[in-house]
Design a protein around this motif. Structure first.
Motif, PDB file in Angstrom:
ATOM      1  N   LEU A 317      36.512  49.840  38.948  1.00 17.52           N
ATOM      2  CA  LEU A 317      37.884  49.395  38.709  1.00 17.52           C
ATOM      3  C   LEU A 317      37.961  48.568  37.427  1.00 17.52           C
ATOM      4  CD1 LEU A 317      40.319  49.921  40.601  1.00 17.52           C
ATOM      5  CD2 LEU A 317      40.095  47.550  41.368  1.00 17.52           C
ATOM      6  N   LYS A 318      38.983  48.841  36.619  1.00 18.59           N
ATOM      7  CA  LYS A 318      39.196  48.070  35.399  1.00 18.59           C
ATOM      8  C   LYS A 318      40.656  47.666  35.323  1.00 18.59           C
ATOM      9  CE  LYS A 318      38.412  47.960  30.393  1.00 18.59           C
ATOM     10  NZ  LYS A 318      39.675  47.233  30.123  1.00 18.59           N
ATOM     11  N   LEU A 319      40.890  46.398  35.051  1.00 16.90           N
ATOM     12  CA  LEU A 319      42.245  45.899  34.904  1.00 16.90           C
ATOM     13  C   LEU A 319      42.627  45.909  33.436  1.00 16.90           C
ATOM     14  CD1 LEU A 319      42.336  42.976  37.486  1.00 16.90           C
ATOM     15  CD2 LEU A 319      42.685  45.434  37.809  1.00 16.90           C
ATOM     16  N   PRO A 320      43.924  45.943  33.159  1.00 23.63           N
ATOM     17  CA  PRO A 320      44.373  46.123  31.774  1.00 23.63           C
ATOM     18  C   PRO A 320      44.029  44.955  30.860  1.00 23.63           C
ATOM     19  CG  PRO A 320      46.222  45.647  33.218  1.00 23.63           C
ATOM     20  CD  PRO A 320      45.050  45.899  34.103  1.00 23.63           C
ATOM     21  N   ASP A 321      43.784  45.265  29.610  1.00 28.94           N
ATOM     22  CA  ASP A 321      43.540  44.246  28.604  1.00 28.94           C
ATOM     23  C   ASP A 321      44.758  43.330  28.502  1.00 28.94           C
ATOM     24  OD1 ASP A 321      41.371  45.833  28.240  1.00 28.94           O
ATOM     25  OD2 ASP A 321      41.819  46.413  26.172  1.00 28.94           O
ATOM     26  N   GLY A 322      44.506  42.042  28.313  1.00 31.64           N
ATOM     27  CA  GLY A 322      45.597  41.112  28.062  1.00 31.64           C
ATOM     28  C   GLY A 322      46.327  40.624  29.292  1.00 31.64           C
ATOM     29  N   LEU A 323      45.972  41.114  30.469  1.00 33.82           N
ATOM     30  CA  LEU A 323      46.669  40.678  31.677  1.00 33.82           C
ATOM     31  C   LEU A 323      46.286  39.251  32.056  1.00 33.82           C
ATOM     32  CD1 LEU A 323      48.408  41.200  34.218  1.00 33.82           C
ATOM     33  CD2 LEU A 323      46.355  42.107  35.315  1.00 33.82           C
ATOM     34  N   ILE A 324      44.996  38.928  31.951  1.00 39.47           N
ATOM     35  CA  ILE A 324      44.490  37.644  32.414  1.00 39.47           C
ATOM     36  C   ILE A 324      44.181  36.743  31.221  1.00 39.47           C
ATOM     37  CG2 ILE A 324      42.760  36.533  33.878  1.00 39.47           C
ATOM     38  CD1 ILE A 324      44.617  38.560  35.289  1.00 39.47           C
ATOM     39  N   ASP A 325      44.469  35.467  31.358  1.00 44.23           N
ATOM     40  CA  ASP A 325      44.203  34.477  30.322  1.00 44.23           C
ATOM     41  C   ASP A 325      42.734  34.561  29.896  1.00 44.23           C
ATOM     42  OD1 ASP A 325      43.693  32.152  28.835  1.00 44.23           O
ATOM     43  OD2 ASP A 325      45.079  30.955  30.008  1.00 44.23           O
ATOM     44  N   PRO A 326      42.449  34.751  28.612  1.00 45.01           N
ATOM     45  CA  PRO A 326      41.057  34.874  28.159  1.00 45.01           C
ATOM     46  C   PRO A 326      40.218  33.623  28.391  1.00 45.01           C
ATOM     47  CG  PRO A 326      42.567  34.748  26.295  1.00 45.01           C
ATOM     48  CD  PRO A 326      43.404  34.939  27.510  1.00 45.01           C
ATOM     49  N   LYS A 327      40.861  32.501  28.724  1.00 41.79           N
ATOM     50  CA  LYS A 327      40.078  31.298  29.055  1.00 41.79           C
ATOM     51  C   LYS A 327      39.331  31.475  30.371  1.00 41.79           C
ATOM     52  CE  LYS A 327      43.228  27.961  26.840  1.00 41.79           C
ATOM     53  NZ  LYS A 327      44.361  28.868  26.595  1.00 41.79           N
ATOM     54  N   VAL A 328      39.824  32.371  31.228  1.00 43.77           N
ATOM     55  CA  VAL A 328      39.181  32.545  32.534  1.00 43.77           C
ATOM     56  C   VAL A 328      38.619  33.948  32.736  1.00 43.77           C
ATOM     57  CG1 VAL A 328      40.630  30.790  33.603  1.00 43.77           C
ATOM     58  CG2 VAL A 328      41.337  33.172  33.718  1.00 43.77           C
ATOM     59  N   ALA A 329      38.876  34.857  31.800  1.00 47.17           N
ATOM     60  CA  ALA A 329      38.392  36.235  31.918  1.00 47.17           C
ATOM     61  C   ALA A 329      38.191  36.808  30.528  1.00 47.17           C
ATOM     62  CB  ALA A 329      39.391  37.091  32.696  1.00 47.17           C
ATOM     63  N   PRO A 330      37.350  37.833  30.392  1.00 43.99           N
ATOM     64  CA  PRO A 330      37.122  38.435  29.069  1.00 43.99           C
ATOM     65  C   PRO A 330      38.417  38.964  28.470  1.00 43.99           C
ATOM     66  CG  PRO A 330      35.516  39.229  30.658  1.00 43.99           C
ATOM     67  CD  PRO A 330      36.550  38.473  31.440  1.00 43.99           C
ATOM     68  N   ALA A 331      38.596  38.755  27.169  1.00 38.81           N
ATOM     69  CA  ALA A 331      39.804  39.226  26.495  1.00 38.81           C
ATOM     70  C   ALA A 331      39.934  40.739  26.568  1.00 38.81           C
ATOM     71  CB  ALA A 331      39.796  38.758  25.034  1.00 38.81           C
ATOM     72  N   ALA A 332      38.813  41.436  26.695  1.00 35.78           N
ATOM     73  CA  ALA A 332      38.838  42.903  26.734  1.00 35.78           C
ATOM     74  C   ALA A 332      39.233  43.453  28.096  1.00 35.78           C
ATOM     75  CB  ALA A 332      37.468  43.447  26.345  1.00 35.78           C
ATOM     76  N   GLY A 333      39.557  42.579  29.042  1.00 32.10           N
ATOM     77  CA  GLY A 333      39.961  43.039  30.363  1.00 32.10           C
ATOM     78  C   GLY A 333      38.835  42.909  31.369  1.00 32.10           C
ATOM     79  N   LEU A 334      39.207  42.951  32.631  1.00 33.76           N
ATOM     80  CA  LEU A 334      38.234  42.790  33.704  1.00 33.76           C
ATOM     81  C   LEU A 334      37.747  44.140  34.207  1.00 33.76           C
ATOM     82  CD1 LEU A 334      39.854  39.961  35.842  1.00 33.76           C
ATOM     83  CD2 LEU A 334      37.623  39.849  34.739  1.00 33.76           C
ATOM     84  N   THR A 335      36.439  44.270  34.333  1.00 30.13           N
ATOM     85  CA  THR A 335      35.831  45.455  34.922  1.00 30.13           C
ATOM     86  C   THR A 335      34.999  45.015  36.121  1.00 30.13           C
ATOM     87  OG1 THR A 335      35.718  46.546  32.766  1.00 30.13           O
ATOM     88  CG2 THR A 335      34.318  47.426  34.510  1.00 30.13           C
ATOM     89  N   ALA A 336      35.109  45.741  37.219  1.00 31.87           N
ATOM     90  CA  ALA A 336      34.373  45.375  38.425  1.00 31.87           C
ATOM     91  C   ALA A 336      32.876  45.376  38.168  1.00 31.87           C
ATOM     92  CB  ALA A 336      34.717  46.334  39.559  1.00 31.87           C
ATOM     93  N   LYS A 337      32.217  44.353  38.700  1.00 32.57           N
ATOM     94  CA  LYS A 337      30.772  44.231  38.554  1.00 32.57           C
ATOM     95  C   LYS A 337      30.151  44.008  39.933  1.00 32.57           C
ATOM     96  CE  LYS A 337      30.330  42.411  33.875  1.00 32.57           C
ATOM     97  NZ  LYS A 337      31.499  42.698  33.232  1.00 32.57           N
ATOM     98  N   PRO A 338      28.904  44.445  40.132  1.00 30.42           N
ATOM     99  CA  PRO A 338      28.248  44.225  41.433  1.00 30.42           C
ATOM    100  C   PRO A 338      27.931  42.754  41.645  1.00 30.42           C
ATOM    101  CG  PRO A 338      26.723  45.232  39.877  1.00 30.42           C
ATOM    102  CD  PRO A 338      28.063  45.221  39.201  1.00 30.42           C
ATOM    103  N   PHE A 339      28.078  42.303  42.883  1.00 29.88           N
ATOM    104  CA  PHE A 339      27.791  40.923  43.258  1.00 29.88           C
ATOM    105  C   PHE A 339      26.931  40.957  44.518  1.00 29.88           C
ATOM    106  CE2 PHE A 339      28.643  37.082  45.713  1.00 29.88           C
ATOM    107  CZ  PHE A 339      28.551  36.080  44.763  1.00 29.88           C
TER     108      PHE A 339
END
Length: 390
Positions: A317-339
């Motif tokens: 899953l990848k969320l759109p670029d620019g949706l989330i404040d880059p102070k708390v998430a990568p500016a290039a958008g969020l991509t799901a990562k294993p945890f």
């Protein structure tokens, strides 16, 4: 970020991963949301159900809920929710009800991460994706959306240990059934050097060596626990030099106990950015509050729910670029990562970054719309006011 921008970005993401499954009823975009050419088409037919474990902690209703709801509705989806009021049984009923109402995705803030597992299985068996919101659920099928809670714990302890490198510490933890309280936050404390300083003798723990847990993170329970610790410390002629409290509701209980006992205010930690706690930072009653920008977390969950509703796969899953404040998430958008979970499961996750707040940088939470200057500075002594209140 304006709601119209959120709706457009979310709609673009939803369209990119496919048409949303049919069924359920769509509602018009929220006032000020995306128009028919933007968000409405992206989420049409997508009903998102949110099961809250409680609204007693102020942040859920003040920040998390409105941002999830606005993100879903701006894209044309339908939002439904329920408050379990700290009851496992009620949460199970709430989830069953939302499934029967046609929820296509469930967002669950679990009251008990084990007790909720049968309901998660029901959703999985029905083909309904589940998002574990800000509280881990030990099920590989659930998407985990939270802040980096180890980093939260590290930021709490970094600030307090820097302020008080030697002395007597009290550890006030949260609910023992919550992995945040029992695993992630303490790991962060140890990363900041707490365990090593205890071993060297620089820091001595007053009370249980593992800390004092707070059932359901309740403020009144934290207060009664802290009152007992103060009484015991006074009886043993021990001075309390610093207090690590895991979150804001427990920190409020600590402040209540300190005030009631006329003890003064040793450096104290917390997390969440609740109004009363930020006011306490401004007044010098709480030293550090780790701000988890719940506005951004809510947007992340809303956007992820829409993308899952549209057929997106959790592990990619990848969320759109620019949706989330880059102070708390990568500016290039969020991509799901294993945890990797404490239980040895691997879940897909979106992990955001927290921001430590002290009296020196309170302007950050004003600028971030977490609190107004007027509310922050209520009760502040003008002679001792931090820069944000001048």
């Amino acid at each position: 970020m304006k709601l119209t921008r959120i709706g457009s970005l979310v709609a673009a993401s939803v369209i990119a991963v496919g048409a949303c499954s049919t069924g359920g009823s769509a509602t018009p975009a929220a006032s000020g949301g995306a128009g028919a050419s933007g968000g409405t088409a992206g989420g049409a037919g997508c009903t998102v159900g949110v099961s809250w474990n409680n609204f007693q902690q102020p942040r859920w209703a003040a920040h998390d809920k409105p941002n999830i709801q606005q993100t879903v509705e701006a894209a044309g989806g339908k939002y439904i929710d329920a408050d379990a009021n700290l009851s496992n049984e009620q949460q199970a009923t709430d989830i069953d009800t939302m499934i029967s109402k046609g929820a296509k995705v469930l967002i669950v803030l679990a009251q008990d991460t084990k007790a909720v597992l049968p309901e998660i299985k029901k959703a999985k068996d029905a083909g309904i994706p589940v998002i574990a919101y800000d509280r881990l659920i030990e099920d590989p099928s659930a998407l985990y959306i939270t802040f980096d809670n180890v980093a939260v714990g590290k930021a709490e302890a970094d600030a307090i240990i820097k302020k008080v490198p030697k002395g007597n510490y009290v550890l006030i933890k949260g609910d023992p059934g919550d992995p945040n309280a029992k695993t992630f936050l303490p790991q962060g404390w140890d990363q900041a050097g707490l365990k090593d300083k205890v071993a060297s003798g620089d820091i001595k723990i007053i009370g249980p060596a593992d800390g004092t847990y707070t059932d359901a993170w309740k403020t009144e329970k934290a207060q009664s626990n802290m009152e007992a610790i103060i009484d015991a410390a006074n009886a043993a002629n021990q001075k309390i030099d610093a207090i690590l409290a895991e979150n804001d509701s427990t920190a409020l209980g600590v402040v209540g106990a300190l005030t009631g006992k006329s003890y003064g205010y040793p450096p104290l930690s917390g997390q969440d950015g609740d109004t009363a706690n930020l006011q306490n930072v401004a007044q010098g009653k709480q030293y550090v509050d780790i701000w988890k920008n719940a506005n951004e977390l809510g947007k992340t969950a809303g956007a992820a729910a829409l993308a899952l509703c549209a057929g997106g796969k959790m592990d990619s899953l990848k969320l759109p670029d620019g949706l989330i404040d880059p102070k708390v998430a990568p500016a290039a958008g969020l991509t799901a990562k294993p945890f990797t979970t404490p239980g040895g499961n691997t879940v897909s996750s979106f992990i955001l970054q927290p921001t430590p707040i002290t009296a020196d940088n309170l302007q950050v939470v004003i600028d971030g719309k977490q609190i107004s200057k007027a509310d922050l500075c209520k009760g502040v002594d003008a002679a001792k006011a931090p820069a944000a209140c001048k």
